[in-house]
Design a protein around this motif. Structure first.
Motif, PDB file in Angstrom:
ATOM      1  N   LEU A  89       0.728  -1.341   0.165  1.00  0.00           N
ATOM      2  CA  LEU A  89       0.086  -0.058   0.321  1.00  0.00           C
ATOM      3  C   LEU A  89       0.897   1.053   0.297  1.00  0.00           C
ATOM      4  CD1 LEU A  89      -3.044  -1.129   2.755  1.00  0.00           C
ATOM      5  CD2 LEU A  89      -2.829  -0.553   0.116  1.00  0.00           C
ATOM      6  N   PRO A  90       2.059   2.081   0.830  1.00  0.00           N
ATOM      7  CA  PRO A  90       2.684   2.324   0.845  1.00  0.00           C
ATOM      8  C   PRO A  90       2.790   3.018  -0.714  1.00  0.00           C
ATOM      9  CG  PRO A  90       4.263   1.143   2.059  1.00  0.00           C
ATOM     10  CD  PRO A  90       3.315   0.119   1.603  1.00  0.00           C
ATOM     11  N   GLY A  91       2.523   4.288  -1.098  1.00  0.00           N
ATOM     12  CA  GLY A  91       2.568   5.346  -2.346  1.00  0.00           C
ATOM     13  C   GLY A  91       1.364   5.629  -2.741  1.00  0.00           C
TER      14      GLY A  91
ATOM     15  N   GLN B 284     -17.751  -1.739 -10.024  1.00  0.00           N
ATOM     16  CA  GLN B 284     -17.979  -0.143  -9.700  1.00  0.00           C
ATOM     17  C   GLN B 284     -16.901   0.695 -11.004  1.00  0.00           C
ATOM     18  OE1 GLN B 284     -19.865   0.897  -7.487  1.00  0.00           O
ATOM     19  NE2 GLN B 284     -20.211  -1.112  -7.159  1.00  0.00           N
ATOM     20  N   PRO B 285     -17.130   1.246 -11.211  1.00  0.00           N
ATOM     21  CA  PRO B 285     -16.187   2.384 -12.117  1.00  0.00           C
ATOM     22  C   PRO B 285     -15.581   3.277 -12.482  1.00  0.00           C
ATOM     23  CG  PRO B 285     -18.379   3.367 -11.832  1.00  0.00           C
ATOM     24  CD  PRO B 285     -18.392   2.299 -11.257  1.00  0.00           C
ATOM     25  N   LEU B 286     -14.414   2.133 -11.057  1.00  0.00           N
ATOM     26  CA  LEU B 286     -13.372   2.808 -10.527  1.00  0.00           C
ATOM     27  C   LEU B 286     -11.899   2.061 -11.047  1.00  0.00           C
ATOM     28  CD1 LEU B 286     -13.937   1.474  -6.875  1.00  0.00           C
ATOM     29  CD2 LEU B 286     -14.113   4.288  -8.635  1.00  0.00           C
ATOM     30  N   THR B 287     -11.031   2.422 -11.609  1.00  0.00           N
ATOM     31  CA  THR B 287      -9.467   1.668 -12.332  1.00  0.00           C
ATOM     32  C   THR B 287      -9.081   0.633 -11.550  1.00  0.00           C
ATOM     33  OG1 THR B 287      -8.210   3.142 -10.728  1.00  0.00           O
ATOM     34  CG2 THR B 287      -8.810   4.069 -12.614  1.00  0.00           C
ATOM     35  N   LEU B 288      -8.653  -0.572 -11.738  1.00  0.00           N
ATOM     36  CA  LEU B 288      -8.294  -1.431 -11.146  1.00  0.00           C
ATOM     37  C   LEU B 288      -7.391  -1.017 -10.399  1.00  0.00           C
ATOM     38  CD1 LEU B 288      -6.995  -4.015 -14.607  1.00  0.00           C
ATOM     39  CD2 LEU B 288      -9.488  -3.929 -12.967  1.00  0.00           C
ATOM     40  N   VAL B 289      -6.374  -0.331 -10.434  1.00  0.00           N
ATOM     41  CA  VAL B 289      -5.921   0.212  -8.729  1.00  0.00           C
ATOM     42  C   VAL B 289      -6.199   0.691  -8.114  1.00  0.00           C
ATOM     43  CG1 VAL B 289      -3.557   2.267  -8.240  1.00  0.00           C
ATOM     44  CG2 VAL B 289      -3.527   1.101 -10.596  1.00  0.00           C
ATOM     45  N   GLN B 290      -7.065   2.033  -8.342  1.00  0.00           N
ATOM     46  CA  GLN B 290      -8.546   2.002  -7.356  1.00  0.00           C
ATOM     47  C   GLN B 290      -8.745   0.800  -6.499  1.00  0.00           C
ATOM     48  OE1 GLN B 290     -10.725   4.325  -9.169  1.00  0.00           O
ATOM     49  NE2 GLN B 290      -9.634   6.271  -7.945  1.00  0.00           N
TER      50      GLN B 290
ATOM     51  N   LEU C 234      -5.174   6.678  -3.979  1.00  0.00           N
ATOM     52  CA  LEU C 234      -5.759   6.536  -5.015  1.00  0.00           C
ATOM     53  C   LEU C 234      -7.077   5.720  -4.228  1.00  0.00           C
ATOM     54  CD1 LEU C 234      -2.872   4.088  -7.292  1.00  0.00           C
ATOM     55  CD2 LEU C 234      -3.936   6.576  -7.709  1.00  0.00           C
ATOM     56  N   ILE C 235      -6.820   5.929  -2.885  1.00  0.00           N
ATOM     57  CA  ILE C 235      -8.391   4.628  -2.289  1.00  0.00           C
ATOM     58  C   ILE C 235      -9.287   5.496  -2.395  1.00  0.00           C
ATOM     59  CG2 ILE C 235      -8.645   4.360  -0.169  1.00  0.00           C
ATOM     60  CD1 ILE C 235      -5.802   2.940   0.237  1.00  0.00           C
TER      61      ILE C 235
ATOM     62  N   ARG D 175      -7.703  -2.206  -6.548  1.00  0.00           N
ATOM     63  CA  ARG D 175      -6.700  -3.146  -5.985  1.00  0.00           C
ATOM     64  C   ARG D 175      -6.524  -2.517  -4.618  1.00  0.00           C
ATOM     65  NH1 ARG D 175      -2.754  -2.492  -9.562  1.00  0.00           N
ATOM     66  NH2 ARG D 175      -1.596  -1.469  -8.184  1.00  0.00           N
ATOM     67  N   CYS D 176      -6.385  -1.747  -4.389  1.00  0.00           N
ATOM     68  CA  CYS D 176      -5.813  -0.907  -2.950  1.00  0.00           C
ATOM     69  C   CYS D 176      -6.809  -0.595  -1.811  1.00  0.00           C
ATOM     70  CB  CYS D 176      -5.126   0.191  -3.522  1.00  0.00           C
ATOM     71  SG  CYS D 176      -3.772   0.858  -4.692  1.00  0.00           S
ATOM     72  N   ALA D 177      -8.111  -0.658  -2.645  1.00  0.00           N
ATOM     73  CA  ALA D 177      -8.996  -0.651  -1.238  1.00  0.00           C
ATOM     74  C   ALA D 177      -9.364  -2.295  -0.840  1.00  0.00           C
ATOM     75  CB  ALA D 177     -10.456   0.212  -2.360  1.00  0.00           C
ATOM     76  N   LEU D 178      -9.411  -3.573  -2.060  1.00  0.00           N
ATOM     77  CA  LEU D 178      -9.184  -4.376  -1.202  1.00  0.00           C
ATOM     78  C   LEU D 178      -8.212  -5.036  -0.717  1.00  0.00           C
ATOM     79  CD1 LEU D 178     -11.197  -6.558  -5.047  1.00  0.00           C
ATOM     80  CD2 LEU D 178     -11.785  -5.535  -2.432  1.00  0.00           C
ATOM     81  N   ILE D 179      -7.026  -4.061  -0.511  1.00  0.00           N
ATOM     82  CA  ILE D 179      -6.116  -4.808   0.327  1.00  0.00           C
ATOM     83  C   ILE D 179      -5.951  -4.229   1.581  1.00  0.00           C
ATOM     84  CG2 ILE D 179      -3.547  -4.390   0.950  1.00  0.00           C
ATOM     85  CD1 ILE D 179      -3.301  -5.041  -2.308  1.00  0.00           C
ATOM     86  N   LEU D 180      -6.399  -2.963   1.366  1.00  0.00           N
ATOM     87  CA  LEU D 180      -6.625  -2.350   2.864  1.00  0.00           C
ATOM     88  C   LEU D 180      -7.626  -3.184   3.788  1.00  0.00           C
ATOM     89  CD1 LEU D 180      -5.879  -0.078   4.564  1.00  0.00           C
ATOM     90  CD2 LEU D 180      -7.516   1.872   3.292  1.00  0.00           C
ATOM     91  N   LEU D 181      -9.014  -3.283   2.828  1.00  0.00           N
ATOM     92  CA  LEU D 181      -9.720  -3.676   3.367  1.00  0.00           C
ATOM     93  C   LEU D 181     -10.237  -5.413   4.375  1.00  0.00           C
ATOM     94  CD1 LEU D 181     -12.813  -3.018   1.592  1.00  0.00           C
ATOM     95  CD2 LEU D 181     -12.661  -1.975   3.863  1.00  0.00           C
ATOM     96  N   PHE D 182      -8.874  -5.913   3.634  1.00  0.00           N
ATOM     97  CA  PHE D 182      -9.148  -7.087   3.974  1.00  0.00           C
ATOM     98  C   PHE D 182      -7.545  -6.987   4.990  1.00  0.00           C
ATOM     99  CE2 PHE D 182      -9.562  -8.790  -1.145  1.00  0.00           C
ATOM    100  CZ  PHE D 182     -10.831  -9.007  -0.100  1.00  0.00           C
ATOM    101  N   ALA D 183      -6.679  -5.795   4.768  1.00  0.00           N
ATOM    102  CA  ALA D 183      -5.560  -5.589   6.708  1.00  0.00           C
ATOM    103  C   ALA D 183      -6.751  -5.375   7.575  1.00  0.00           C
ATOM    104  CB  ALA D 183      -4.806  -4.535   6.280  1.00  0.00           C
ATOM    105  N   VAL D 184      -7.924  -4.366   7.250  1.00  0.00           N
ATOM    106  CA  VAL D 184      -8.901  -4.310   8.364  1.00  0.00           C
ATOM    107  C   VAL D 184      -9.022  -5.222   9.510  1.00  0.00           C
ATOM    108  CG1 VAL D 184     -10.925  -3.671   8.904  1.00  0.00           C
ATOM    109  CG2 VAL D 184      -9.787  -2.208   7.922  1.00  0.00           C
TER     110      VAL D 184
END
Length: 259
Positions: free
Chosen positions: A69-71, A169-175, A75-76, A177-186
């Motif tokens: 996630l750093p950097g 959702q009409p989000l970019t793949l980077v958005q 984008l989230i 990916r980062c959102a899911l990784i963060l939610l799985f961290a939660v």
């Protein structure tokens, strides 16, 4: 622990470590898959007790998230993540308590139904891999978090509802990916905290985690530097095909347990 014991432990856990490495690369690229791939593989090939693997996955998910996630935090879609988190936090605990309450037969029936829902959703989404034209309301993200938290608490698999919803959702793949990784961290943080208070983190589990951390670190950094050249539609279709395989696996394993 002697060096001979360490080497013996490494060799004994080599298949599980290879599976963790592949799953970590997949999750870093797509935003999901670490828990589903490792739990499914460990269960299917008898690599380790599923309960222990679920705890190990929670620990290594935190490492993967910290490195992936750093950097990318700017984008989230923070509104979506906040809404989903509000649903995840209480429902993980409810899921754990519900699983402890249910007997084996009832749990297997729920497992079977979960597999059927995941399979149906995966097939339907794979046939329509293009995203929606408009972003959904926050209520939908909240509900996906509730169902994801329940599945995480009951079966250690929080992905399907969140993957379905974010990838549509009409989000970019980077958005995404980062959102899911963060939610799985939660989710992983909640499950790890619960495991610690429940006395489910013995020294042996920390040794397993120590073996896994270098593998997860290498796979995460490698995926960030060398992602596969996949188009948006292909990546979405890959995500949904993975859900189809997960649904089949869940249904087959539940049927085998029932019969």
């Amino acid at each position: 622990m002697t060096w001979h014991a360490v080497l013996t432990g490494l060799l004994a856990h080599l298949p599980l470590m290879l599976l963790l490495g592949f799953a970590t690369y997949f999750q870093t690229v797509t935003g999901f898959g670490l828990g589903m791939i490792v739990l499914g593989g460990a269960s299917g090939f008898g690599l380790a007790p599923v309960a222990d693997v679920a705890i190990l996955v929670s620990l290594v998910t935190l490492v993967n998230s910290a490195l992936a996630l750093p950097g990318t935090l700017h984008l989230i879609d923070w509104r979506a993540v906040r809404a989903a988190t509000l649903g995840i936090v209480p429902s993980v605990v409810v899921g754990v308590l519900l699983f402890d309450y249910l007997n084996g037969t009832a749990s297997n029936v729920l497992h079977l139904l979960l597999g059927a829902v995941v399979l149906y959703g995966g097939i339907g989404s794979a046939l329509r891999p293009a995203p929606k034209t408009e972003r959904s309301a926050d209520t939908g993200f909240f509900l996906s978090g509730i169902f994801g938290g329940l599945l995480s608490g009951m079966f250690g698999i929080s992905g399907p509802p969140l993957i379905f919803y974010f990838y549509r959702q009409p989000l970019t793949l980077v958005q995404i990916r980062c959102a899911l990784i963060l939610l799985f961290a939660v989710t992983a943080t909640i499950r790890t905290t619960y495991s610690a208070f429940a006395g489910q983190l013995p020294a042996s589990m920390w040794w397993q985690a120590a073996f896994a951390f270098p593998v997860v670190t290498f796979a995460t950094l490698f995926a960030r530097r060398h992602p596969p050249p996949l188009s948006g539609v292909t990546t979405r279709r890959l995500a949904f095909m993975t859900l189809i395989l997960l649904g089949v696996h869940l249904m087959v394993s539940a049927v085998l347990e029932i019969v």
